[in-house]
Design a protein around this motif. Structure first.
Motif, short mmCIF file in Angstrom:
data_model
loop_
_atom_site.label_atom_id
_atom_site.label_comp_id
_atom_site.label_asym_id
_atom_site.label_seq_id
_atom_site.Cartn_x
_atom_site.Cartn_y
_atom_site.Cartn_z
N TRP A 1 29.82 -5.08 -44.29
CA TRP A 1 29.37 -6.51 -44.46
C TRP A 1 28.34 -6.83 -43.36
N TYR A 2 27.14 -7.41 -43.86
CA TYR A 2 26.23 -8.00 -43.02
C TYR A 2 25.94 -9.28 -43.15
N ARG A 3 25.24 -9.98 -42.19
CA ARG A 3 24.78 -11.46 -42.43
C ARG A 3 23.63 -11.42 -42.11
N GLN A 4 22.69 -12.50 -42.62
CA GLN A 4 21.73 -13.14 -42.09
C GLN A 4 21.48 -14.41 -42.01
N ALA A 5 21.06 -14.81 -40.82
CA ALA A 5 20.74 -16.28 -40.69
C ALA A 5 19.11 -16.41 -40.88
N THR B 1 38.42 -19.21 -37.30
CA THR B 1 37.67 -19.90 -36.46
C THR B 1 36.10 -19.91 -36.67
N LEU B 2 35.78 -20.40 -37.78
CA LEU B 2 34.35 -20.65 -37.95
C LEU B 2 33.49 -21.38 -36.92
N ILE B 3 32.41 -20.85 -36.58
CA ILE B 3 31.43 -21.89 -35.72
C ILE B 3 30.14 -21.86 -36.60
N PRO B 4 29.11 -22.80 -36.19
CA PRO B 4 28.19 -23.11 -36.72
C PRO B 4 27.21 -21.77 -36.71
N GLU B 5 27.44 -20.98 -35.79
CA GLU B 5 26.34 -19.82 -35.45
C GLU B 5 26.89 -18.81 -36.77
N ASP B 6 27.90 -18.98 -37.41
CA ASP B 6 28.28 -18.07 -38.66
C ASP B 6 27.42 -18.55 -39.58
N THR B 7 26.83 -19.46 -39.92
CA THR B 7 26.04 -19.87 -40.95
C THR B 7 25.16 -18.81 -41.16
N ALA B 8 25.15 -18.20 -42.41
CA ALA B 8 24.15 -17.26 -42.90
C ALA B 8 24.50 -16.77 -44.24
N VAL B 9 23.67 -15.96 -44.68
CA VAL B 9 24.17 -15.42 -46.09
C VAL B 9 24.48 -13.86 -45.72
N TYR B 10 25.63 -13.86 -46.36
CA TYR B 10 26.63 -12.67 -46.28
C TYR B 10 26.56 -11.61 -47.30
N ASP C 1 23.97 14.51 -51.99
CA ASP C 1 23.05 15.37 -51.58
C ASP C 1 22.01 14.56 -50.88
N LEU C 2 21.69 13.34 -51.01
CA LEU C 2 21.02 12.55 -50.08
C LEU C 2 22.04 11.08 -49.90
N TRP C 3 21.46 10.34 -48.91
CA TRP C 3 22.20 9.09 -48.63
C TRP C 3 21.56 7.91 -49.54
N TYR C 4 22.38 7.28 -50.25
CA TYR C 4 21.85 6.28 -51.05
C TYR C 4 22.55 4.91 -50.37
N THR C 5 21.75 3.71 -50.47
CA THR C 5 22.14 2.71 -50.09
C THR C 5 22.11 1.36 -51.15
N TYR C 6 23.08 0.74 -51.33
CA TYR C 6 23.23 -0.34 -52.17
C TYR C 6 23.67 -1.67 -51.43
N TRP C 7 22.94 -2.63 -51.97
CA TRP C 7 23.17 -4.20 -51.60
C TRP C 7 23.83 -5.21 -52.55
N GLY C 8 24.70 -6.11 -52.36
CA GLY C 8 24.80 -7.01 -53.31
C GLY C 8 23.86 -8.05 -52.95
N GLN C 9 24.15 -9.14 -53.80
CA GLN C 9 23.11 -10.29 -53.80
C GLN C 9 23.28 -11.36 -52.70
N GLY C 10 24.58 -11.32 -52.07
CA GLY C 10 24.74 -12.02 -51.12
C GLY C 10 25.40 -13.36 -51.36
N THR C 11 26.09 -13.79 -50.63
CA THR C 11 26.82 -15.13 -50.68
C THR C 11 26.74 -16.09 -49.40
N GLN C 12 26.23 -17.39 -49.61
CA GLN C 12 25.91 -18.18 -48.52
C GLN C 12 27.35 -18.83 -47.92
N VAL C 13 27.20 -18.71 -46.46
CA VAL C 13 28.47 -19.31 -45.81
C VAL C 13 27.60 -20.47 -44.78
N THR C 14 28.07 -21.68 -44.80
CA THR C 14 27.52 -22.71 -44.15
C THR C 14 28.80 -23.36 -43.32
N VAL C 15 28.71 -23.42 -42.10
CA VAL C 15 29.74 -24.00 -41.12
C VAL C 15 29.00 -25.18 -40.55
#
Length: 118
Positions: free
Chosen positions: A36-40, A84-93, A102-116
């Motif tokens: 899981w990643y997040r991007q504010a 214990t969500l805080i406003p700083e947790d606001t981001a797209v997750y 044979d090689l590393w492959y990376t895949y991403w979902g479309q994200g879900t918005q979290v707003t605190v």
């Protein structure tokens, strides 16, 4: 290949909890790791937790104690519980899968918005 679909985001008051879910289109045992990643707004995408196919879970120090990753093998989902969500947790997750074939492959979902916010 794998498709990832996140769900569970929304508007939450400070101090509340939220459970995000990442549904994979294939067995999670066949995926080397799911993270899981997040991007504010205006910031980089940051890792908030990972689980390997072997069940090893790790978190960065910044979220330890409030974030918990779990998985449901039957549903092929990996959840992220945030307490214990805080406003700083606001981001797209985002959910990320890494697969070695044979090689590393990376895949991403479309994200879900979290707003605190009150």
């Amino acid at each position: 290949q794998v498709q990832l679909v996140e769900s569970g985001g929304g508007l939450v008051q400070p101090g509340g909890s939220l459970r995000l879910s990442c549904a994979a289109s294939r067995s999670i045992f066949s995926i080397n790791s799911i993270s899981w990643y997040r991007q504010a707004p205006g910031k980089e995408r940051d890792l908030v937790g990972s689980i390997t196919s072997g069940g090893i879970i790790s978190y960065p120090e910044s979220v330890k104690g409030r974030f918990t990753i779990s998985r449901d093998n039957a549903k092929n989902t990996v959840d992220l519980q945030i307490n214990t969500l805080i406003p700083e947790d606001t981001a797209v997750y985002y959910c990320q899968a890494r697969i070695y074939d044979d090689l590393w492959y990376t895949y991403w979902g479309q994200g879900t918005q979290v707003t605190v916010s009150s």
